[in-house]
Design a protein around this motif. Structure first.
Motif, PDB file in Angstrom:
ATOM      1  N   VAL A 348       0.854  -1.185   0.000  1.00 19.25           N
ATOM      2  CA  VAL A 348       0.000   0.000   0.000  1.00 19.25           C
ATOM      3  C   VAL A 348       0.891   1.236   0.000  1.00 19.25           C
ATOM      4  O   VAL A 348       1.265   1.758   1.058  1.00 19.25           O
ATOM      5  CB  VAL A 348      -0.952  -0.002   1.215  1.00 19.25           C
ATOM      6  N   THR A 349       1.265   1.713  -1.196  1.00 13.19           N
ATOM      7  CA  THR A 349       2.149   2.867  -1.301  1.00 13.19           C
ATOM      8  C   THR A 349       1.354   4.164  -1.290  1.00 13.19           C
ATOM      9  O   THR A 349       0.195   4.200  -1.714  1.00 13.19           O
ATOM     10  CB  THR A 349       2.973   2.812  -2.596  1.00 13.19           C
ATOM     11  N   ASP A 350       1.999   5.226  -0.823  1.00 12.23           N
ATOM     12  CA  ASP A 350       1.356   6.535  -0.818  1.00 12.23           C
ATOM     13  C   ASP A 350       0.959   6.946  -2.235  1.00 12.23           C
ATOM     14  O   ASP A 350      -0.113   7.517  -2.456  1.00 12.23           O
ATOM     15  CB  ASP A 350       2.293   7.594  -0.227  1.00 12.23           C
ATOM     16  N   SER A 351       1.834   6.672  -3.196  1.00 12.06           N
ATOM     17  CA  SER A 351       1.568   7.058  -4.588  1.00 12.06           C
ATOM     18  C   SER A 351       0.311   6.385  -5.116  1.00 12.06           C
ATOM     19  O   SER A 351      -0.535   7.030  -5.742  1.00 12.06           O
ATOM     20  CB  SER A 351       2.764   6.682  -5.468  1.00 12.06           C
ATOM     21  N   ALA A 352       0.162   5.086  -4.852  1.00 17.44           N
ATOM     22  CA  ALA A 352      -1.004   4.357  -5.341  1.00 17.44           C
ATOM     23  C   ALA A 352      -2.284   4.884  -4.697  1.00 17.44           C
ATOM     24  O   ALA A 352      -3.329   4.997  -5.353  1.00 17.44           O
ATOM     25  CB  ALA A 352      -0.846   2.866  -5.070  1.00 17.44           C
ATOM     26  N   VAL A 353      -2.210   5.214  -3.400  1.00 17.24           N
ATOM     27  CA  VAL A 353      -3.389   5.733  -2.709  1.00 17.24           C
ATOM     28  C   VAL A 353      -3.746   7.117  -3.238  1.00 17.24           C
ATOM     29  O   VAL A 353      -4.922   7.436  -3.435  1.00 17.24           O
ATOM     30  CB  VAL A 353      -3.162   5.766  -1.186  1.00 17.24           C
ATOM     31  N   ARG A 354      -2.720   7.948  -3.498  1.00 17.51           N
ATOM     32  CA  ARG A 354      -2.997   9.273  -4.067  1.00 17.51           C
ATOM     33  C   ARG A 354      -3.721   9.150  -5.407  1.00 17.51           C
ATOM     34  O   ARG A 354      -4.668   9.879  -5.696  1.00 17.51           O
ATOM     35  CB  ARG A 354      -1.698  10.049  -4.260  1.00 17.51           C
ATOM     36  N   ARG A 355      -3.245   8.242  -6.246  1.00 21.72           N
ATOM     37  CA  ARG A 355      -3.853   8.083  -7.568  1.00 21.72           C
ATOM     38  C   ARG A 355      -5.299   7.570  -7.460  1.00 21.72           C
ATOM     39  O   ARG A 355      -6.160   7.972  -8.236  1.00 21.72           O
ATOM     40  CB  ARG A 355      -3.012   7.150  -8.433  1.00 21.72           C
TER      41      ARG A 355
END
Length: 470
Positions: A348-355
């Protein structure tokens, strides 16, 4: 039985007095009587008079202050409206039908004729509003007994009932779903025999019944009855195609029809949003057309979310659903419903959650309800792991949204500023720079702020040969 103690609204005595002044028998009928007996709220009040219903409606309108009268002479009906009431009046009638139409040939009739033409026994009751018999219930077909036993049956031969008006088959299933009643075997068998007749009913009328099923506490009941009765293949073949399990080399996939109904009910427990419920029903709609068997992987449904999203406009047109923001909402949720699952299964990466926040926008909370509902595995350990990871995703969403304001964000440097800075008109380079800034924010390279975004604009523009104009 007498319902005088439940006909408390002054309008019933008022209508009865108007009918008495014309020497007309007058009854409140159908769904209103049924709901009185079930202690359910009801806003539709239908009156039947022996003789002209229009005359009684005119007399009522004269008595009711600030009322509006509408007369429909072709149909022999009238409507009286006030701010809080909507009263329908019709003379008692009997009906006959042509096989190619559900529009009846109507003749004047008796109260018994009128009750006999009703769809189900629980809707074939009347309560008198004339002063001398106020509240007296007329129940020729044991509707009260069927209410107590929670049964749906037709007053007359069900084959005739459904042949005359095939929409009544949908209504039987809708009432069974709404009320938690059982359709008696004789009536249900008649539905299965007459299912092809549903083809003469307009999509608009079918949609109206489906929407009422979808708003029920447990909508899967209706869809299962539609399948078992044989109606589903005529009204929604794409959903019917989900049914069944194919086995190759001893390997089978789950029955996606039953899985879909489980997801629908899971969503219904969490939300009254009918369009979120439709998204649940349609989330796997493309699995039949994307299904493949791979010797190494077993059954796969690659891209079913994207293909399903492309199917939504066609399905909405066929079903006569609104082709507006409701369709786009369902389409978005169908397309994105795999994304949170991918986050759960991967890191669960920050980048994936942002997108995910950016792509889902204001609908991200509904998307998470749908994706949580999609966990229907019978493996308790797997479910527990998924639930735990979903909570992690939701916590990250809250944290990143508070910090980066990603949901529905617009990059802090827009196209106008880019064109002004580099002396450009509308061109491809402007879009490239905007996309670079957006991705940098979503990937966490820079904060969602104007200063860092402008610095990146200038440095990145230099790599494609652009310099600021002085």
């Amino acid at each position: 039985m007498n319902l005088a103690d439940r006909l408390k609204s002054p309008v019933f005595a008022l209508v009865g007095n108007a009918a008495d002044s014309l020497s007309r028998e007058c009854y409140v009928v159908g769904g209103y009587v049924r709901d009185l007996l079930l202690h359910r709220p009801s806003s539709d009040i239908d009156f039947v008079t022996v003789g002209s219903g229009i005359e009684v409606a005119r007399a009522v309108a004269k008595t009711l202050k600030r009322s509006h009268l509408s007369v429909f002479k072709t149909y022999g009906t009238a409507q009286v409206k006030t701010r809080s009431l909507e009263l329908e009046f019709v003379g008692a009638r009997k009906e006959s039908y042509r096989r190619d139409s559900r529009n009846p040939i109507v003749e004047d009739g008796t109260l018994d004729d009128d009750l006999a033409r009703r769809d189900f026994t629980i809707n074939a009751m009347a309560a008198c509003v004339n002063a001398d018999r106020f509240g007296e219930v007329i129940d020729r077909y044991n509707g009260i007994d069927d209410l107590e036993k929670k049964l749906i049956r037709t007053p007359l031969d069900p084959d005739i009932t459904f042949t005359d008006d095939p929409l009544r088959m949908m209504r039987a299933i809708r009432f069974a779903t709404q009320l938690g009643f059982t359709i008696v075997d004789k009536t249900f068998s008649a539905i299965t025999r007459n299912a092809p007749r549903i083809k003469i009913i307009t999509r608009e009328r079918i949609m109206d019944e489906l929407m009422k099923i979808m708003r029920s506490a447990k909508p899967s009941t209706g869809w299962l009855l539609l399948y078992r009765s044989g109606l589903l293949k005529y009204i929604f073949p794409e959903l019917q195609a989900l049914k069944g399990v194919e086995v190759v080399d001893g390997i089978g996939h789950k029955d996606n029809f039953f899985h879909t109904l489980a997801v629908l009910d899971n969503v219904a427990e969490k939300s009254d949003n009918v369009w979120l419920r439709w998204a649940a029903l349609l989330h796997d709609i493309a699995k039949p057309v994307t299904k493949r068997f791979d010797e190494k992987l077993g059954w796969t449904f690659h891209g079913h979310n994207a293909v399903g999203a492309k199917m939504i406009p066609r399905i909405f047109r066929q079903m006569k659903f609104p082709l507006n923001d409701k369709m786009k909402y369902v389409q978005k949720l169908v397309e994105l419903h795999m994304r949170p699952i991918a986050l759960v299964e991967d890191e669960v990466t920050d980048s994936a959650v942002r997108r995910l926040l950016f792509d889902a926008g204001d609908d991200v909370d509904d998307l998470m309800i749908l994706c949580s509902a999609d966990i229907t595995s019978k493996n308790s350990d797997k479910v527990a792991r998924f639930r735990e990871n979903y909570e992690l995703v939701k916590r990250k969403m809250v944290e990143l949204e508070e910090r980066d304001r990603i949901r529905n964000f617009q990059p802090p440097v827009d196209g106008v500023e880019i064109m002004a800075t580099f002396g450009l008109g509308q061109c491809r380079e402007v879009g490239i720079i905007k996309e670079r800034i957006k991705n940098a924010i979503l990937d966490g390279e820079i904060p969602n702020e104007h200063g860092p975004a402008r610095e990146l604009m200038i440095s990145f523009a230099a790599t494609i040969g652009l310099t600021p104009q002085l």
